[in-house]
Motif scaffolding. Structure first.
Motif, PDB file in Angstrom:
ATOM      1  N   ASP B  17     -46.140 -31.672  16.710  1.00 47.25           N
ATOM      2  CA  ASP B  17     -46.266 -30.312  17.242  1.00 47.25           C
ATOM      3  C   ASP B  17     -45.841 -29.258  16.224  1.00 47.25           C
ATOM      4  O   ASP B  17     -46.446 -28.201  16.132  1.00 47.25           O
ATOM      5  CB  ASP B  17     -45.408 -30.173  18.511  1.00 47.25           C
ATOM      6  N   LEU B  20     -48.726 -28.609  13.944  1.00 47.34           N
ATOM      7  CA  LEU B  20     -49.785 -27.825  14.591  1.00 47.34           C
ATOM      8  C   LEU B  20     -49.364 -26.358  14.693  1.00 47.34           C
ATOM      9  O   LEU B  20     -50.172 -25.455  14.471  1.00 47.34           O
ATOM     10  CB  LEU B  20     -50.094 -28.377  15.991  1.00 47.34           C
ATOM     11  N   ARG B  21     -48.118 -26.150  15.037  1.00 43.18           N
ATOM     12  CA  ARG B  21     -47.623 -24.769  15.124  1.00 43.18           C
ATOM     13  C   ARG B  21     -47.700 -24.086  13.762  1.00 43.18           C
ATOM     14  O   ARG B  21     -48.125 -22.940  13.654  1.00 43.18           O
ATOM     15  CB  ARG B  21     -46.159 -24.761  15.575  1.00 43.18           C
ATOM     16  N   MET B  23     -49.644 -24.542  11.460  1.00 46.45           N
ATOM     17  CA  MET B  23     -51.024 -24.271  11.068  1.00 46.45           C
ATOM     18  C   MET B  23     -51.659 -23.121  11.848  1.00 46.45           C
ATOM     19  O   MET B  23     -52.754 -22.673  11.518  1.00 46.45           O
ATOM     20  CB  MET B  23     -51.864 -25.537  11.273  1.00 46.45           C
ATOM     21  N   HIS B  24     -50.993 -22.716  12.896  1.00 48.51           N
ATOM     22  CA  HIS B  24     -51.565 -21.675  13.774  1.00 48.51           C
ATOM     23  C   HIS B  24     -51.211 -20.298  13.193  1.00 48.51           C
ATOM     24  O   HIS B  24     -50.345 -19.592  13.706  1.00 48.51           O
ATOM     25  CB  HIS B  24     -50.971 -21.853  15.176  1.00 48.51           C
ATOM     26  N   VAL B  25     -51.869 -19.967  12.113  1.00 51.43           N
ATOM     27  CA  VAL B  25     -51.518 -18.750  11.371  1.00 51.43           C
ATOM     28  C   VAL B  25     -52.726 -17.837  11.186  1.00 51.43           C
ATOM     29  O   VAL B  25     -53.856 -18.308  11.052  1.00 51.43           O
ATOM     30  CB  VAL B  25     -50.970 -19.094   9.966  1.00 51.43           C
ATOM     31  N   PRO B  26     -52.466 -16.538  11.177  1.00 56.25           N
ATOM     32  CA  PRO B  26     -53.542 -15.614  10.812  1.00 56.25           C
ATOM     33  C   PRO B  26     -53.891 -15.817   9.339  1.00 56.25           C
ATOM     34  O   PRO B  26     -53.077 -16.330   8.563  1.00 56.25           O
ATOM     35  CB  PRO B  26     -52.921 -14.238  11.041  1.00 56.25           C
ATOM     36  N   MET B  27     -55.080 -15.419   8.969  1.00 57.78           N
ATOM     37  CA  MET B  27     -55.489 -15.588   7.576  1.00 57.78           C
ATOM     38  C   MET B  27     -54.777 -14.565   6.704  1.00 57.78           C
ATOM     39  O   MET B  27     -54.226 -13.595   7.167  1.00 57.78           O
ATOM     40  CB  MET B  27     -57.002 -15.414   7.440  1.00 57.78           C
ATOM     41  N   PRO B 252     -54.541 -22.960   6.720  1.00 55.15           N
ATOM     42  CA  PRO B 252     -53.759 -23.670   7.732  1.00 55.15           C
ATOM     43  C   PRO B 252     -53.274 -25.023   7.230  1.00 55.15           C
ATOM     44  O   PRO B 252     -52.138 -25.416   7.500  1.00 55.15           O
ATOM     45  CB  PRO B 252     -54.750 -23.837   8.894  1.00 55.15           C
ATOM     46  N   LEU B 253     -54.107 -25.717   6.473  1.00 48.36           N
ATOM     47  CA  LEU B 253     -53.693 -27.033   5.991  1.00 48.36           C
ATOM     48  C   LEU B 253     -52.572 -26.922   4.959  1.00 48.36           C
ATOM     49  O   LEU B 253     -51.695 -27.790   4.905  1.00 48.36           O
ATOM     50  CB  LEU B 253     -54.895 -27.789   5.426  1.00 48.36           C
TER      51      LEU B 253
END
Lengths: 402, 402, 402, 402
Positions: B17, B20-21, B23-27, B252-253
């Protein structure tokens, strides 16, 4: 600790990924013209969840405890008498809340391990010739002992006693998991929280009220209603009518609720209930036939489909099992509370759950028990439960539940 | 289907988790002045992961297959000879890739169920008096058969043959799970992907190259290097030096990679490797002692700590087990590929994993096997594995791995 | 609608991506041994936010309205007199809540557009010779009119009147945005919600209480305290002492709160406050010098740093501006409420905000105004505000705020 | 820095919250029976995006650069001649890639500020009597200069020259933003990446190939095709036919792609294109009429609807504007690259975008310009652009685009 945490307390329950995603939203104006499109259907869908057409649903930014308070303070007056059986920590706490608000609670003590006694309720109401008892408060599923009361039987007992009291039910650990037939059983107030069968984080206190309860609310105003403002049904009702709230609601939880209700709809409420029974039965067989241990629930008819409270042998501290499971196996089990502290541990099996999750919980509890000296047979619960899961047909299980 | 999906293919693996968190980013602008603060440490940390101080790490927006291609096309010339043992689907595919790029691959066929033979490699190299073989390509962990090759022994064999060939290793399903000692074993090129031990989604192809390999790259330019542009190390090297990339990287990666490396650091790389061995050993004992089944790996020394390939009895289709597990128990197992199609199913046990996850996988596989008619004893694998998990000391297991 | 929504209501405010990520968590047992590591620091950090060392912080799963209720029902008795100025919708609602709980509220009507009058408070208290007034309730920032009361001056007035009443402050739209010096100003109870300066979704009602207030709570128990259970400080205090809660808290919001407090710490509370003043000043200059419009706040000393209420010219409906901005420009502005309905629109400028967001809000409001016939000059507010943002030095602005 | 970051580089672009949410998924087996339900529709929908019925879509885990490489290496042979105009950094890089793969590129140098010249292409092809030129490579939108080539006119020129060369188009910064009519213009290969008009993070390289191109691929195999394996169309085609991939795809990006295509469908592709034109026109008017500055694009017919390259006055360093905007105003602008380094800055206006975002970018760029000494008038660009945004009718703008 590496790997997934196995959460098997009877709430909060596992929140499905879909729901977490649905909650990951930017904020918005809760007074905007588009907001009611989100909120208005929620009230209707909560009613379906408890199978009522005539009831009215309320959503508070609170825990289920707040919804308890809402139900009582909106419908009753200072000094009103209410009847309530006590058979576990949560029935106890609800009674305590009632007392602290100045209600006169007639308490029926029942053994921890059985539920509300329809007979005793009948007798108390039959004896109450002048109808001084304004409401009966019953916990549908006592989370502390893994015991489910038969609400339909309670209703029948009230009818047999020809008593007009309101029937209020705590459905915190049963709604969306164990059947609730609000209209059929003429329940007047149902309380639940978001963090159990609804598969959400805590933060929503939900109440569904019957017309009779809403009329009682009107009548109470002419007497001396209990004081409330935050939990006022009228303020809510007025704002909710157009899809708004009297104060700022928690947007992520409303979006999460919509998604959770979608998930329940997709599976089908009947099937959700059948699945809970099916998974619970596997756990119970593992406990009894596999491990040879006893449940706190005294008879099968009291056994809860959302949580199993497992008695540990004399001389062992149930808390030690829980601690070991948490620290060594990344498994959260529920503790024994109050009267049963140390005597049991609980496996919550409600919400977003399947066979492998239950088997993992059984495996982890078994290892923890063996680690603290309880001589259960390795693999025994999994052997029994998995054979049940294999052989039992979900569809027929569904039929049995219906 | 209700409840959590149990993902036990040998990749992609479960993404924590936290990752995943992360990676949850604005560009953001990948050419901004703050971007290198994210990227520069990543190269260094990837080197630590394979225990090299002198190597150089490359990150491509690709799968591991792309990194394979990068290693070969940057260092070799058209028609160059390379030596490679073939003992499973992934060693086969790497050889195929080499051939399609015009390399002359000397293939050593080994049985599917054993790994690279140091002796055979030694003999081939010793016979190659004029050093026409430019590189040896070895798969460290053959995902198709659950077999691990001994890279240190391969290096020793090469040394014994006094052969100057480069040593290229496919570490796709081993890096961050099974030990890789790049400097100690003088490995010249290591390839991995993000979706295995690194606990990320697929999308990053990673290569770590030795100085010798980089020098071979320079030398190849004076001959007739294989063509490449997207996978060009020099373009990367130039841009990476200041923390940038020659084309847009997948933000994200990269953020996920940072978080995944944090997780590995917090547990400790040695402990991560020991945990893989420990969890794998429980699964293997469950399979062998519990179920009485055989692994595809012929001897314990070949057994992989990241995936177990389990042979099903004659007359049963392994694919049926996998299908049943997926459709009925929400469990994803790996299929038998190519030569071993239908003969086995695979349990991946790598990445973000713990005891209960492995026990759940064993339970699910067991139910699926029984459902399709394989007469394993209910609960037998869980009984053996869980007793191993209880008794074995993680710390001593760590020592054994070190 | 394509593109980002611009949320400029004065709450809920924009939740930073970091906070949304921090809230995206699987559930866990809120009674586990590791849970207090999350919760215990939160109480301490909330105290710092209002600059108290001796106060005590409480976190309820509720909106700010619930925290209002908690402060009053825990410390006062039925029929107690309290003094409160009314100068906007939120001061009105707090008074209403007090009345509905049976308090006798002495209301000081002030014009909508100014704040609490220290002089009037002084006079009322000085006249209250027998100290029948138990508490003074003041809204620090009246969200409806964009007016900030001077709490330090209110304290000075109370001191001058030598009156022992408790001082309760509504800081819902000011905490973490406008300075609050609890110890210095001897504030006895502060209320806020999570969805404003704290940059979270709604769902946490926060109260910080002085020792004097907690002593008043004890004393009230010997009289006839208002009834409460859900919002009981004692239950909270007892459970909070070891890091737990009397009922299930909303985990995502607690994780979010930790992250939001980290963000505030990283910027520095003084700088956060200075930034709010700085950004607000740009908006105000744009409104006044650029558009030539007036604020609802009658004098600069009343102007709020978290929300500007902008009076529209006679004959124009403020609601039309808001509707147009929402439907055509993806911009949410705040409406005029109650007495000022239709006469103004509001730009919220609090929480996670910067210059370009304010300029976008000004641009959008300007287009909407022109669309509905208000003849402001195109680009005029942006021209003034952006020149202020360019020339003003954030550091010196910080000094001015300190 | 507090508040939202304003990302106005011409890629990566802002990823809508919906897409980020859709990407926040647990991993799954990419060989499972349910996986094709996700993937198969994606290929079809990508074709619709470029308006082809007969083409074939490919999705690689790579950046757009990888897709460039795929198009060339699959269809051409070593030493093949291709024709390509060069008028910016990205046309330059594509040519460079072709050369490094051994193609013989006939380069047409055009001024940086104009696009591909149909006339010059016609003339070159007409002169190529023996059809030695196998393909024409054209960049539809040159991101470095903000210039759009007219692909329909290029096709007409090729037809007029009666030349059979393939037509390959780089649509990286145009697809899903500027119209692409693959079938109508008989384009043979289109390349794009995920991080521009598709509103995703980087990580997907997309190519759509015509039947003629696929036939050329077959023919090339009989000659001496360029080497490739990772980017091989045949491997992809074979696996894609049943919804799978030859190696592990990046699941989050595939889920994100589905969501992004949903968003485009909901708005309508025609409207998406019209919105880009509409927003771009506002920016251009702000730049030219408001600030009095010039675009790099020499004539309106070359102006790009996805990025505007703004020439700074002589003596000012464009990089200083960008640095100031980034560090002080939380605004990311694009830099001048190569030949135009320092001479311009770029405002990307593509993807998930609306009026207020463009106005914020103009405000921020204006403040940064004034800070570094460029004497543009405060508020001037916003005044012009916002009046355009107000007056222009999106529907009619749509018609103009159609």
């Amino acid at each position: 600790m590496a790997g997934r945490h196995f959460l098997h307390v009877p709430g909060p329950t596992n929140v499905p990924d879909r729901v977490l995603r649905a909650m990951h939203v930017p904020m918005e104006d809760h007074r905007s013209p588009v907001f009611p499109a989100l909120t208005l259907p929620l009230f209707q869908r909560l009613k379906s969840l408890v199978r009522t057409e005539t009831g009215e649903a309320f959503i508070f930014p609170s825990s289920g405890t707040g919804a308890w308070e809402a139900v009582l303070t909106n419908t009753l007056c200072a000094g009103d008498r209410v009847l309530s059986p006590r058979f576990g920590q949560f029935s106890h706490l609800w009674i305590d809340l009632a007392q602290r608000h100045g209600l006169d609670v007639v308490i029926q003590e029942e053994e921890w391990g059985i539920g509300a006694s329809p007979q005793n309720i009948h007798d108390a109401l039959a004896a109450d010739r002048d109808h001084s008892i304004k409401a009966v408060m019953v916990v549908q599923n006592e989370t502390a002992t893994g015991v489910t009361s038969d609400i339909g039987a309670v209703r029948a007992a009230m009818d047999a006693a020809k008593h007009p009291a309101l029937l209020f039910v705590d459905g915190v650990s049963s709604i969306a998991s164990i059947d609730m037939r609000m209209d059929e059983w003429r329940v007047d107030g149902i309380v639940t929280g978001s963090q159990k069968g609804l598969m959400l984080p805590a933060g929503l206190g939900i109440a569904v009220m019957s017309r009779k309860a809403m009329e009682a609310m009107e009548a109470a105003r002419t007497r001396d209603p209990l004081k409330r403002c935050y939990f006022d049904f009228l303020d809510m009702q007025k704002a909710n009518a157009t899809g708004y709230f009297p104060y700022t609601p928690s947007l992520p939880l409303l979006y999460g609720l919509r998604e959770a209700l979608d998930i329940i709809d997709e599976e089908g409420l009947d099937q959700v209930i059948a699945r809970h029974r099916f998974l619970a039965e596997g756990v119970r067989r593992g406990v009894k036939q596999g491990w040879g241990l006893k449940l706190c629930a005294r008879e099968p008819k009291w056994e809860s489909d959302t949580v199993s409270a497992i008695l540990v042998p004399e001389g062992v501290d149930g808390a030690a099992v829980i601690r070991r499971a948490f620290e060594r196996y990344n498994l959260a089990l529920g503790a024994g509370l109050s009267k049963v502290a140390g005597k049991l541990f609980r496996i919550g099996h409600l919400g977003d759950l399947n066979e492998l999750m239950c088997l993992a919980a059984l495996s982890g509890a078994e290892m923890a028990m063996r680690d603290v000296g309880i001589a259960v047979e390795p693999g025994s619960a999994v052997a029994v439960a998995s054979e049940y899961y294999r052989s039992a047909d979900k569809a027929s299980s569904l039929k049995a539940a219906a």
